[in-house]
Design a protein around this motif. Structure first.
Motif, PDB file in Angstrom:
ATOM      1  N   GLY A  62       0.813  -1.209   0.000  1.00  0.00           N
ATOM      2  CA  GLY A  62       0.000   0.000   0.000  1.00  0.00           C
ATOM      3  C   GLY A  62       0.848   1.261   0.000  1.00  0.00           C
ATOM      4  O   GLY A  62       0.503   2.255  -0.640  1.00  0.00           O
ATOM      5  N   ALA A  63       1.960   1.234   0.697  1.00  0.00           N
ATOM      6  CA  ALA A  63       2.823   2.410   0.784  1.00  0.00           C
ATOM      7  C   ALA A  63       3.556   2.694  -0.517  1.00  0.00           C
ATOM      8  O   ALA A  63       3.900   3.841  -0.802  1.00  0.00           O
ATOM      9  N   THR A  64       3.777   1.652  -1.309  1.00  0.00           N
ATOM     10  CA  THR A  64       4.508   1.840  -2.565  1.00  0.00           C
ATOM     11  C   THR A  64       3.592   1.826  -3.786  1.00  0.00           C
ATOM     12  O   THR A  64       4.078   1.903  -4.908  1.00  0.00           O
ATOM     13  N   ALA A  65       2.275   1.772  -3.580  1.00  0.00           N
ATOM     14  CA  ALA A  65       1.332   1.641  -4.700  1.00  0.00           C
ATOM     15  C   ALA A  65       1.405   2.810  -5.670  1.00  0.00           C
ATOM     16  O   ALA A  65       1.240   2.632  -6.875  1.00  0.00           O
ATOM     17  N   GLY A  66       1.680   3.994  -5.208  1.00  0.00           N
ATOM     18  CA  GLY A  66       1.722   5.157  -6.086  1.00  0.00           C
ATOM     19  C   GLY A  66       3.034   5.322  -6.826  1.00  0.00           C
ATOM     20  O   GLY A  66       3.163   6.179  -7.701  1.00  0.00           O
ATOM     21  N   LEU A  67       4.020   4.515  -6.498  1.00  0.00           N
ATOM     22  CA  LEU A  67       5.334   4.627  -7.132  1.00  0.00           C
ATOM     23  C   LEU A  67       5.348   3.881  -8.466  1.00  0.00           C
ATOM     24  O   LEU A  67       4.585   2.936  -8.660  1.00  0.00           O
ATOM     25  N   PRO A  68       6.244   4.263  -9.358  1.00  0.00           N
ATOM     26  CA  PRO A  68       6.379   3.509 -10.614  1.00  0.00           C
ATOM     27  C   PRO A  68       6.791   2.054 -10.331  1.00  0.00           C
ATOM     28  O   PRO A  68       7.465   1.773  -9.335  1.00  0.00           O
ATOM     29  N   LEU A  69       6.379   1.168 -11.201  1.00  0.00           N
ATOM     30  CA  LEU A  69       6.652  -0.265 -11.017  1.00  0.00           C
ATOM     31  C   LEU A  69       8.138  -0.573 -10.810  1.00  0.00           C
ATOM     32  O   LEU A  69       8.477  -1.370  -9.922  1.00  0.00           O
ATOM     33  N   PRO A  70       9.057   0.010 -11.585  1.00  0.00           N
ATOM     34  CA  PRO A  70      10.481  -0.289 -11.329  1.00  0.00           C
ATOM     35  C   PRO A  70      10.934   0.111  -9.923  1.00  0.00           C
ATOM     36  O   PRO A  70      11.746  -0.586  -9.310  1.00  0.00           O
ATOM     37  N   VAL A  71      10.399   1.179  -9.387  1.00  0.00           N
ATOM     38  CA  VAL A  71      10.764   1.600  -8.032  1.00  0.00           C
ATOM     39  C   VAL A  71      10.166   0.631  -7.013  1.00  0.00           C
ATOM     40  O   VAL A  71      10.830   0.252  -6.037  1.00  0.00           O
ATOM     41  N   GLN A  72       8.917   0.214  -7.234  1.00  0.00           N
ATOM     42  CA  GLN A  72       8.299  -0.779  -6.348  1.00  0.00           C
ATOM     43  C   GLN A  72       9.130  -2.064  -6.332  1.00  0.00           C
ATOM     44  O   GLN A  72       9.393  -2.642  -5.266  1.00  0.00           O
ATOM     45  N   THR A  73       9.539  -2.490  -7.529  1.00  0.00           N
ATOM     46  CA  THR A  73      10.333  -3.717  -7.640  1.00  0.00           C
ATOM     47  C   THR A  73      11.681  -3.557  -6.954  1.00  0.00           C
ATOM     48  O   THR A  73      12.161  -4.478  -6.290  1.00  0.00           O
ATOM     49  N   MET A  74      12.308  -2.389  -7.105  1.00  0.00           N
ATOM     50  CA  MET A  74      13.599  -2.147  -6.467  1.00  0.00           C
ATOM     51  C   MET A  74      13.464  -2.220  -4.943  1.00  0.00           C
ATOM     52  O   MET A  74      14.288  -2.837  -4.268  1.00  0.00           O
ATOM     53  N   ILE A  75      12.417  -1.620  -4.405  1.00  0.00           N
ATOM     54  CA  ILE A  75      12.205  -1.659  -2.956  1.00  0.00           C
ATOM     55  C   ILE A  75      11.933  -3.090  -2.494  1.00  0.00           C
ATOM     56  O   ILE A  75      12.499  -3.556  -1.494  1.00  0.00           O
ATOM     57  N   LEU A  76      11.092  -3.788  -3.238  1.00  0.00           N
ATOM     58  CA  LEU A  76      10.775  -5.177  -2.898  1.00  0.00           C
ATOM     59  C   LEU A  76      12.027  -6.046  -2.881  1.00  0.00           C
ATOM     60  O   LEU A  76      12.286  -6.767  -1.917  1.00  0.00           O
ATOM     61  N   THR A  77      12.829  -5.952  -3.933  1.00  0.00           N
ATOM     62  CA  THR A  77      14.026  -6.789  -4.003  1.00  0.00           C
ATOM     63  C   THR A  77      15.096  -6.362  -3.015  1.00  0.00           C
ATOM     64  O   THR A  77      15.870  -7.191  -2.540  1.00  0.00           O
ATOM     65  N   ALA A  78      15.123  -5.070  -2.665  1.00  0.00           N
ATOM     66  CA  ALA A  78      16.091  -4.600  -1.670  1.00  0.00           C
ATOM     67  C   ALA A  78      15.811  -5.199  -0.296  1.00  0.00           C
ATOM     68  O   ALA A  78      16.718  -5.342   0.523  1.00  0.00           O
ATOM     69  N   VAL A  79      14.569  -5.558  -0.052  1.00  0.00           N
ATOM     70  CA  VAL A  79      14.209  -6.193   1.220  1.00  0.00           C
ATOM     71  C   VAL A  79      14.320  -7.715   1.113  1.00  0.00           C
ATOM     72  O   VAL A  79      14.916  -8.375   1.969  1.00  0.00           O
TER      73      VAL A  79
END
Length: 108
Positions: A62-79
């Motif tokens: 929910g917190a990353t829903a407004g971000l572009p998909l590549p940024v969401q993916t970067m955050i997801l993979t960084a965790v």
């Protein structure tokens, strides 16, 4: 004087026969288990990745829903990647080794 000490130490090291050097005593080892097959490693990796990705998406999706998909993916993979690589996969590999040793012991 330090020069003399260094020179005499070097001379002593050259004068010692190879047999005089001490070696560490042999340490008894546990019989090695063969590494898991590529298929089992893939399963272990999947068992680490799938629940982690699901949990992270549920927690921060929910917190990353407004971000572009590549940024969401970067955050997801960084965790997910560090958690999986440094915590989950080693723990699952250790559990796999313990389970394999337990099931392949010779009958008593």
């Amino acid at each position: 004087m330090p020069l003399e000490t260094a020179t005499s130490s070097a001379a002593t090291a050259r004068a010692m026969p190879a047999a005089a050097t001490a070696t560490a005593p042999a340490v008894p080892t546990v019989p090695a288990t063969p590494p898991p097959s590529v298929h089992r490693r893939a399963l272990i990796t999947w068992l680490a990745i799938y629940p982690t990705v699901t949990a992270v998406v549920a927690l921060i999706g929910g917190a990353t829903a407004g971000l572009p998909l590549p940024v969401q993916t970067m955050i997801l993979t960084a965790v997910v990647v560090p958690v999986a690589v440094y915590v989950l996969v080693p723990a699952l590999m250790k559990a796999n080794t313990s389970l394999t040793r337990r099931t392949t012991r010779a009958p008593r």
